[in-house]
Structures are given as C-alpha cells and as structure tokens.
Design an enzyme around this catalytic site. Structure first.
Site, PDB file in Angstrom:
ATOM      1  N   ASP A 166       5.554   2.657  -0.183  1.00  0.00           N
ATOM      2  CA  ASP A 166       5.769   1.276  -0.602  1.00  0.00           C
ATOM      3  C   ASP A 166       5.941   0.294   0.550  1.00  0.00           C
ATOM      4  O   ASP A 166       5.578  -0.870   0.420  1.00  0.00           O
ATOM      5  CB  ASP A 166       6.980   1.189  -1.537  1.00  0.00           C
ATOM      6  CG  ASP A 166       6.629   1.599  -2.971  1.00  0.00           C
ATOM      7  OD1 ASP A 166       5.431   1.775  -3.264  1.00  0.00           O
ATOM      8  OD2 ASP A 166       7.552   1.730  -3.792  1.00  0.00           O
ATOM      9  N   TYR A 214       8.958  -0.865 -10.101  1.00  0.00           N
ATOM     10  CA  TYR A 214      10.301  -0.499  -9.664  1.00  0.00           C
ATOM     11  C   TYR A 214      11.000  -1.622  -8.932  1.00  0.00           C
ATOM     12  O   TYR A 214      10.394  -2.311  -8.125  1.00  0.00           O
ATOM     13  CB  TYR A 214      10.237   0.690  -8.704  1.00  0.00           C
ATOM     14  CG  TYR A 214      10.609   2.002  -9.347  1.00  0.00           C
ATOM     15  CD1 TYR A 214       9.641   2.941  -9.645  1.00  0.00           C
ATOM     16  CD2 TYR A 214      11.933   2.293  -9.658  1.00  0.00           C
ATOM     17  CE1 TYR A 214       9.969   4.144 -10.248  1.00  0.00           C
ATOM     18  CE2 TYR A 214      12.268   3.502 -10.263  1.00  0.00           C
ATOM     19  CZ  TYR A 214      11.288   4.413 -10.564  1.00  0.00           C
ATOM     20  OH  TYR A 214      11.612   5.594 -11.157  1.00  0.00           O
TER      21      TYR A 214
END
Lengths: 643, 643
Positions: free
Chosen positions: A293, A380
């Site tokens: 990420d 998320y």
C-alpha cells in the site's frame, strides 16, 4: 452501597454518553457480603467458638458462590438464590472451613482442612509479626553493629514458599527490614544480610541469623512524595513531517532530561516504510491481490482529511499538508494530521501502608501526546498513532477499520460450502477473504548520539545441581552486542529476550549503556513459502526485527519501485551485505503483523482492531524521569470552569 | 502553515497540561515541501520537458533527505542545510529520477531508471483507468447480461504484483467493479467473474474476460451512512463484585444485540485468579521469594483506596467495599473501585473517494467504559482495568507501578560486578532483581448460553504445485473443536492460530457458530524447570491458555491454600482428569506474563508498564453491532457549557 448495584452502560443518539449506576429491585446473587452480613458471620462463628475459650482468626470471609443454574435463573426471572458465606478461619491452630446460610443464620458446615498449604495471611498478623524484631535483642544488636538508627528501621513480611520439606510445616513469615531515614521509599533501602523467620501462630521469632553486612543503599534520589520534591518539566521535542509516500514522519525527537537539564536525542526518524497485504485466495480473480500500500498507492497520498470531534477529540490541533497532482500541481489536504493530549491513565503510583503511623499515597496521573493520521487505501482505513509519554516512551499504534475485500459467491449458508472458499462467509453471498497486514516501521534511533549498537539480552534457565540453593533453577540474562546485519534478523516469540538500541559511548553513573528497548506485541510470521513471488517481493516480513547501518537511500523496505517489482531491492536483499552495525549509525526495522481471518462483525464495516508496540527508555535516564513531576492540572475544556 | 513547525510537548507544575505548537526561527530541514516549492519543481521540470512536446507525469515529489550530519548540525547550531527535492516522473513512458536544488532552482540530476518495478501510481491515472470499462462494449454487455444497471456501477483499481513473468512488463492496473445501488458500501457488492486489465500508459483495456456470473451480494444491511440509518442503543450490562481474595470480579456480563432487541450473555465471571511472582536469585536471602500475591496476601485485601482525579479521571464514579479484619469485623475500604468513560478513540470509520461526485466520510468516535482498581502488595502496585467497548470487546489491562525489590550490594559501578548478581545495578549499591509477573485470568464464558465449546483455528500453509495458480502458496484455516481439557493446554506464539469460545448450539443466519475470541498479547513462558518447587506450585503458568469444565470449586489456579502449598491443588493438577469440554459449561484460563529485567527508570519507583488482551466478538453478531450507532455527543464536563 453503590457497589451492590448493577452497572448499565449505554449511549443514545444525540445524547451525550453516560454511565448509569442504577439500583436494582433485588440484589445480585454475586453482590459482595455487606457489612451486616460480615457482622452476622462473625457472630455465628464466635457463638460456636467463644473467644474466651478459643483463639479464632478469620483468614477468608467471602461469598460462597451460588450454583450457576440458580444465578442464571435469577438473571432471567429474578427467582431468589441461596445466599451462603464461605469462611476460612484458624481456630486453636486448626484450619476450619465453615459455610453459613445468611438467610437462616445457620452454620451449615464446619470442616477441618488437613492438606498442604495455609490460608491467605491476615493483615493483622503480618503487622504483629513485623514488630517482633524490635523486641529481639540480636536484631537490635545487628542494627547497632551496622551503625543504623533503630527508630528509623521498618520491617516488611514475605511468604516463604515450599522447597520440598517433608516434615509438617509451621505457618511462618520471613521478615526483612529497611531504613525509612530520609525517604519514604523503604524498599530501595534494604538492610540485607539478616535472616529472620517468625512463627505466626506462636507470634515469635524462631530463626535468626546475621550473615553479612552489606551497605544500605543511599536515600538520595529515592524520595517520591511531591511534598519533598521540586517539580521539573517533562518535555518532548520532535518534528512532524509528511511525505506523499510515507505519510507522517516523526523526526529529530529528543526528550528533556531533568537531571542534566538538556534535551537528549532518541529517534532521528520514524515512519511506516511499507504495508504488505497479501490475500490468500489462489484463484484467477484473486491470486494477484498482494498489495504494497505504501509503495504502490502512496501512504501519504492516501492520507484522508480528519473529522474534528470524531477522528480526533475536541481539544485536538490539526495540521494541513500538500499532495501533488499528476501534472505536478500542489493540492491542499486539509486536516491531514491531528495532535492531541490524552488523559485517563496513570503515570506512576504507590500506596505505602508499611510505615507505622504514616499512610502515604502518591499518584501522578498521565498525560500523553498523540499524533494521528488516517490512511485510506481503497476499502481499508488505517488509523496511525504516535504516542509520546512524559516517561520517555514512544508508543506507535495501528488500528484497522473500513471494509473487507469481499468475494461474491453463490452460497448463502455455511452448510452449502464445498471446498476451500479462502475466507469466511460473513454475509449471504459474501466471503471475507483471508489476508495479512504487515506494517514495517523504519526506526532510525540516535540514542544520545549517532553511533549506537543493537544489544540482544537473552534470558536463559540456569539449573542448580550442587545443593548450593534450595532452588533447582532460576533464570539469568546474557547480553550480546550484535555485530552485523545478518545476525540482527530476529523472529520474535520463540525465545525470551529483550532487544535494545544502546549508545555504547554513553553510560549512566552506575555504568549501564544508555538505551531504548523494543517492547513488541504478539508477533506474526509469514505463511507463504519463501520462493513464492509475493513473498520474495515482501521478504522484509521474513523477520520481525532487522537492523541495518544507516544509509540515506535505504528508505523503502520493499524497494523504491514496488509496483510489479521483482523483489530485488528489498531490506532482505540489502542485508545480505553483512555490513557491520556495532557502534555505528543504525536503523531498526520492526514488522507489526496481523493475520486476518474475517468475521461477521467486520461486515459491512469493521470496528477498530488495534495493535501496537512501545519504545521504552532502558537505562537511558539515571532514574524515573517523571519522579518529580506533578499530575497535570484538571484540564479546562472550552466553555468550562475549572472543576 | 502549521505543519512546518516544531511541536513541543511540556507540562509544568500546577499549570494545566498544554500542547504548544510554536513557530521556529528557521524551518526544519525535514519540513515537507511547501506549496511554493512544489510549484517551483513543476516549473523546472516542465521547463526542461515542455508539455507541448512531452508527456510528463509526476509520480513522486518529495524532499531529498539532507545528509544526516548536516541535519544534526542544524539541530545544534541552526546552520543551514541543503534543500533538495527528489522527483520520480514518467516522461514519454520512461521513468526519470530527478534531483532539484530548491535554493538555487537548479536541476541537479536527471537519470533514467531501467530496473524492475514501477513508481507509485498517481491518483489521476487510476481515476482515468476506472472510467475505461464504461466505454468498453464487452463490459457493458457483461453488465447487461447480469441484469445490472450500468449507471449504478462503480469501478476500483488494483495493482497486479509480479508472478515470475520474464518478458518486460507494462504498467497495468486490474479493475474490478461494484454496485453502488442502494448502498454507499461498494466493496461488499462486487461484480465478480470479470477480469479487466488496463494499460496505464496507453490508457486502454488490454485484457478482458467474462468468466463466470456470481450473484452480487445484496445491499441490505451494508449501508453505513448515519443519514441512512436509525441509531439503536449500545449497551453492556454487568455486575461488579468484590472478594477479599480475588479483588474485582466481573459477573453476568451481557451485551444488547440491536438486531434481536435483547441482551445476550457473554461472560459469567471474570477475575484474576492468581498472580505468581518468582524472583530469580537462588542465594540464601532471596531463593524463597516466589510469591503468590492473590493466594498468600489476598488481592482484594490488598486493594487500596483510589485517589480521585489522579487514579481515575474527574468524571469517574467510585465504589466502596468491605474488607474483614482478623477478628471478623468489617472494615470499610473507601473508593475501592472506580468506573469511568474514556474518549479519544475511534469506534469505526471510512472515507470513500471511489464513487464519482460523492465524497463520503463516516466516523464514529468511541466511548468505552473502564472499571479500575489498584492492588498494592507491599512494594508493587498493580493497576487493573476492565474495559468494555460498545462493539462488544472486553479489554482487560494490567499495569505495573510501585517499587522494585532491591538487593543491597557492595557495588557502585557495573565495572565492579563479578559473577552473576541476578539483576541490574539500578543505582549505587542497589540491584533490581530479575523476576516474572504471571497473572492468570479466570474467564468463565457463557456465550449466548451455558454450553460452549473451545475452537482452535489453525492457519496453515498450502503449497500450489499443480500450476493451478500463478501463486506457489497461500494459507488457509482448519478449525478443531477441542475435546478434552488435556488437549486445550496451549503455549502461545509458536504456531499461528485463533482461539475462540463458541456456542455450537447457536448459529448466525449464515451458519457460523456464535463466539468470542481471545486476542492475546506477546506470550511469556516459564523459565524455571518443571520439577523446581516454585514451578510445581505455579504450574498453571506452564501453558498460556487452559480450558476446564466449569466446577464451582475450581476458582484458584494455585489452589485454595497457597501459602507453603505443595502444588497438589493447581489448575495443572485438575486438568490431568482429561475431562470433556465440548459443548459443556467451560472456563478459559489465560496467563498474562511479563519477564522483568529491571532498568534504572524503574528506580526509585517505576512508571507504568502495561500489557493486556482483548476478548472480541467473532461471529457473535450478525454484523458490526455499532454500525447504526452515532458518535456520543460532546461530553459536558462539570462546570462546562457544551462546546
């Protein structure tokens, strides 16, 4: 009688949260014994064993738990339960177990315990025993021999354990004594070298040896009562930076040392270097989902604006930042970071009941500073905190929220599942796929200077085979200065150790190297095979802890170019160089991992799941650095008078 | 520009704590790039590569870290450092690394990256790519074939990783699409079965397959925007009890389930059953120090009065209790327990940027309820919290403060140490002796009823050897219902697993057994030999987790009579019976351990060292139980107006 109440916790739309301690119609079956009930018990037992003819001591007086079925019946219908008391008393030197029906005031049973072990000691018998040495001539002489003032001596009692003795044992207490001269902190001024054993039934000293004279540690710097101390400042100084890839970066963090009246460096830079999230479904639509990420999506680029009052409390301060568009244009990111103080904890405390005629209670409430940002990569949300404590600790916390990645399936009930679905059926047609979250922190410590070492202190069992002790074993430590980055790769959880970064060139007055240690949380280890492509790219998760020599360009544990990378520029590759890390500028890398088996509560949006760790000063200060600080005053919120 | 400031954290005597964000004379070398600097960078690069003739995309724009030596020089003297920017740009499909001197506005270097991997994706190119499917006829047909409304489709991009391909790769993005119909929660409504790969340089779809039609999970119960929900209550109900041996006992805890409009039982009883503190010095004066603080001294008997404002925050409520004197007389213990709400955290959140023309941010701040007591056994203070969260989690926390046990020695500096001193020289003449703290919790779960099972879900690697996936491995789970107490003895940390207590007789609508799982902290294992006397007495530390069938008399893990016990009545002995624990009333025992190597900061009184664990609902609720709740209102403290 507030204690004997149910406690309801609720909150309601638009109303402020509230604790309600509400009286019940009837008492709860687990209500502790009331004052009246304790008095009744005392009466019943002393009625059977009048003190004129008997020596009676109450060692345990408590509720005799009702049967579970009756308690649960009470919970659902309010039907009354039995209400019995259980008492352990020593009556004429025998241990009695007595059960009393509190409703009928009847003694139901009275049995004598004949097995091993003795009941919990009473506070009173300990107090009595601790007076014995002062009337014991050899002890008075031992104190005189040491040149100490008997009126400044105070004693404390210790249970003795059992070391295989086969003859029937007596109820005894070992007594050690301390100096209260010039300090209320008796425990740090032991008068060692004297063995005193008291018989608690006969209330007399039955063993006394004066083996060796050791110096009593000095009183200087041991006092902890605010009335005896001058409060100094507690003070962190650090820089909050921001980078489109890393997100929040903490730099040049130093803490004020009240003993030397200056700030001392701790952390040159700290940030999350990468976040690896491999999903665990090998099928065509999912196999590739092994995200990095930070390197692929930009942790800083994915920072979202914080919502005042909800993401951060009302008293928070907010900081803005700039992200950069594809065309190079700066774009304002409002409320990117917030900073706030947090209350409700305790910094340190002690209640002292061991010094006759003095009750001491010193409590310092805690105030910590939290730097918070939220990184939302698609579904998320990562809530990332850096907490700074006045005691010198830094506590990073990671919390997960947001949505699961869901796989659609033609299944609505677990019974229909055939074969491995690679996740949990969290709702109809919805599989929450198994995955991991591995955050790797780049922690460039500069402990009191640039050149540091990494020390691993192992705890190891020592067996005693030579009858030199009644013990058969104990543990001790052996410290190892780790020489190279190859030796600094550590999988946590398999053997007990403490890991610290120290400055070998700076020592405390007693000669300990100044340092900070890592207090890790439960460790997660990768479950992919080493040769699997995602694991090669995320090989920085192979160990929980790594240490490298500082290199300005080694910033990204997964490599500078991570999207479609081949894993040829990771921390795992750099550390193959076996570079030296002793007494050098070093960086500690720490992996926080979570194996995530989704559950229905994570759907459709998950409540925060938090984990974290602590960087804790360890022989960095000469002593507790907040010993002299006072509790912060009551905070006056906006629109408030001081309570 | 608040971000470009130093942040000082201080507090001062009698003054309220305060965060001061104070401007510096000069900017910090790690200050992020300013808006003006970003614009300057853009200008310099586009000057060299005018967009008329070049295709330029900025993938990373950040600070080029100055050399550490110059930063440290700045910290101590304020001497200026270099201020360079580092840029990764894709210019005409080549990856350029550019360095720019921001003071002289000069381009210092411009190199082309030729290795593996690509830079961080820009937000803009992702947005562009996500529009491609809507103009791709096969995709429009796939949506039509599924009977879905194209105007309710929204797509999201995913990086593709690397799976051993040897030909030179293109910058690509995989695209998956979702339904936003009737919910903002797109992630839980995936349109599966379609593979879309877009080339990010050519900005076109280069791969498209419609493999299989899976039902799109329903929108029902997936919405999370407050404006679309009716807030219900969040509500814990439990009893706070007290016992002179156990201290605080939590009983009959149940939580309100907003879906079924009733309270559901979770924990019948929870308390600390024993605390074992073995010191690690085998010498004559210390070998016997292996204390059982609950059984020998009474945890409840050692509860101390809490200090309002410092032990508990100003809004805390206090409960009294009674202890019992040796003669059986009740003695009031004032402020034995406090209960308070804690703020500052987040309950759940999500920021959604993936739905065009809609920014969604939903954040619920958290409020938790904490029950606190302090147990002071002689020198040590144990701060014991039970935290109840509206999400259903229970988080017990243990914090240590108070004094170390000190051994007096004739040593004032580490260099004088000869042989093992069994501790750290924490001050002149003062050894802080090595020891452990093992707290064992008795957790009698009644998950939605009395009969429960203990389920161990192991994570295990599966190797892929048949070319069925580009992956070589993944992990999956296998769950095991533990049959007997012998099989339920678990040493944590050695293999990945999730441990849960479930009710096999109650299932969710999708068929999962309702349960709670233990989220442990880092585990500590005993280092004494099994046959050593203290370890025999404290054998309940041999495993971190135990499960027993409920037995009303099995309350004390170290035995009913612990003082001088022989270890014949411990949890380790009871569990030799191999009793069944499947679908029975069961108790989970959990050991929280700390190996304590003292350090100078622990002297003369130690700042809190905390550890804890979480009991977290796992398929207990149908879905996130606080989905519909709102943030609590701003709390109006005493004497405050609402801000």
């Amino acid at each position: 009688m507030k204690l004997f109440l149910h406690l309801f916790f609720f909150f309601f739309c638009f109303l402020q949260a509230a604790v309600s301690i509400a009286p019940l119609q009837s008492t709860h079956p687990f209500d502790p014994l009331t004052k009246q009930e304790i008095t009744l018990i005392q009466t019943i037992i002393l009625n059977k064993y009048p003190t004129k003819r008997n020596h009676v001591k109450f060692h345990y007086v408590g509720l005799d738990d009702p049967d579970k079925a009756t308690v649960l019946e009470w919970v659902s219908t309010g039907a009354p339960t039995t209400r019995n008391a259980f008492v352990i008393a020593i009556i004429n030197s025998q241990v009695h177990e007595l059960t009393i029906n509190l409703r009928s005031s009847r003694l139901l049973s009275d049995n004598i315990h004949t097995g091993n072990g003795f009941p919990t000691l009473t506070v009173d018998e300990q107090s009595d025993a601790l007076q014995l040495p002062f009337k014991h001539r050899p002890f008075v002489e031992s104190i005189k021999k040491r040149g100490l003032n008997l009126s400044e001596v105070v004693c404390s009692g210790f249970t003795v354990g059992w070391y295989g003795e086969t003859q029937s044992s007596k109820r005894v207490l070992r007594i050690e004594c301390f100096m209260k001269e010039e300090t209320a902190n008796i425990y740090v001024r032991p008068i060692n070298g004297i063995t005193i054993v008291a018989d608690l039934e006969q209330m007399e000293i039955i063993e006394y040896h004066d083996n060796a004279v050791e110096p009593v540690p000095k009183a200087e710097n041991t006092e902890y009562r605010a009335s005896h101390l001058k409060p100094p400042w507690g003070n962190w100084k650090f820089h909050i930076g921001y980078d489109v890839r890393a997100g929040v970066i903490i730099s040049t963090a130093s803490i004020y040392d009240p003993e030397v009246h200056k700030s001392r460096s701790v952390l040159y830079r700290g940030y999350i270097s990468e976040l690896f999230v491999p999903y665990q479904d090998p099928t065509e639509e999912w196999y590739y989902k092994t995200f990095f990420d930070a390197g692929e999506f930009g942790f800083g680029q994915s920072v979202v604006s914080l919502e005042p009052f909800n993401d951060c409390p009302p008293h928070a301060q907010f900081l803005d930042s700039y992200v950069v568009g594809r065309d190079g244009t700066p774009q304002l990111l409002h409320n990117a970071i917030c900073v706030f103080e947090q209350y409700g904890g305790i910094s340190w405390r002690h209640t002292e009941t061991g010094i006759p005629n003095q009750e001491i209670r010193e409590v310092r409430s805690d105030v910590t500073l939290i730097v918070r940002s939220v990184v939302t990569v698609g579904n998320y949300d990562n809530v990332l905190d850096w907490e700074f404590k006045t005691s010198g600790s830094i506590k990073p916390t990671i919390s997960l929220s947001g949505m699961l990645e869901i796989k659609a399936v033609d299944i609505t009930h677990k019974d229909e599942i055939k074969g491995d679905q690679h996740g949990t059926l969290v709702s109809e047609n919805s599989i929450g796929v198994y995955h991991d979250h591995y955050y790797i922190y780049h922690l460039d410590f500069d402990i009191d200077g640039v050149d540091n070492s990494f020390v691993k202190t192992n705890m190891k069992t020592v067996e005693v085979n030579d009858q030199s002790s009644k013990r058969k074993s104990y543990w001790t430590t052996s410290s190892e200065v780790v020489k190279t980055e190859s030796d600094a790769k550590i999988k946590l959880g398999f053997s007990p150790s403490e890991l610290a970064v120290v400055n070998p060139n700076k020592k405390t007055s007693t000669g300990n190297e100044v340092g900070y240690r890592l207090v890790p949380n439960a460790a997660a280890h990768p479950l992919l095979t080493d040769d699997d492509f995602p694991q090669t790219r995320g090989a920085f998760t192979n160990y929980n802890v790594w240490v490298t020599p500082y290199n300005r360009t080694e910033k990204w544990a997964g490599g500078l170019y991570v999207d479609q990378s081949h894993g040829d520029d990771t921390l795992a590759v750099w550390t193959k160089q076996q570079r030296g890390i002793e007494n050098k500028d070093i960086v500690l890398w720490y992996v926080v991992g979570i194996h995530h088996v989704p559950c229905q509560e994570d759907f459709p949006i998950m409540p925060l799941l938090s984990t974290g760790f602590e960087l804790r000063p360890t022989n960095f200060f000469e002593r507790n650095p907040v010993l002299k600080t006072l509790s912060p005053g009551i905070v006056k919120g906006p629109g408030c008078k001081k309570p």
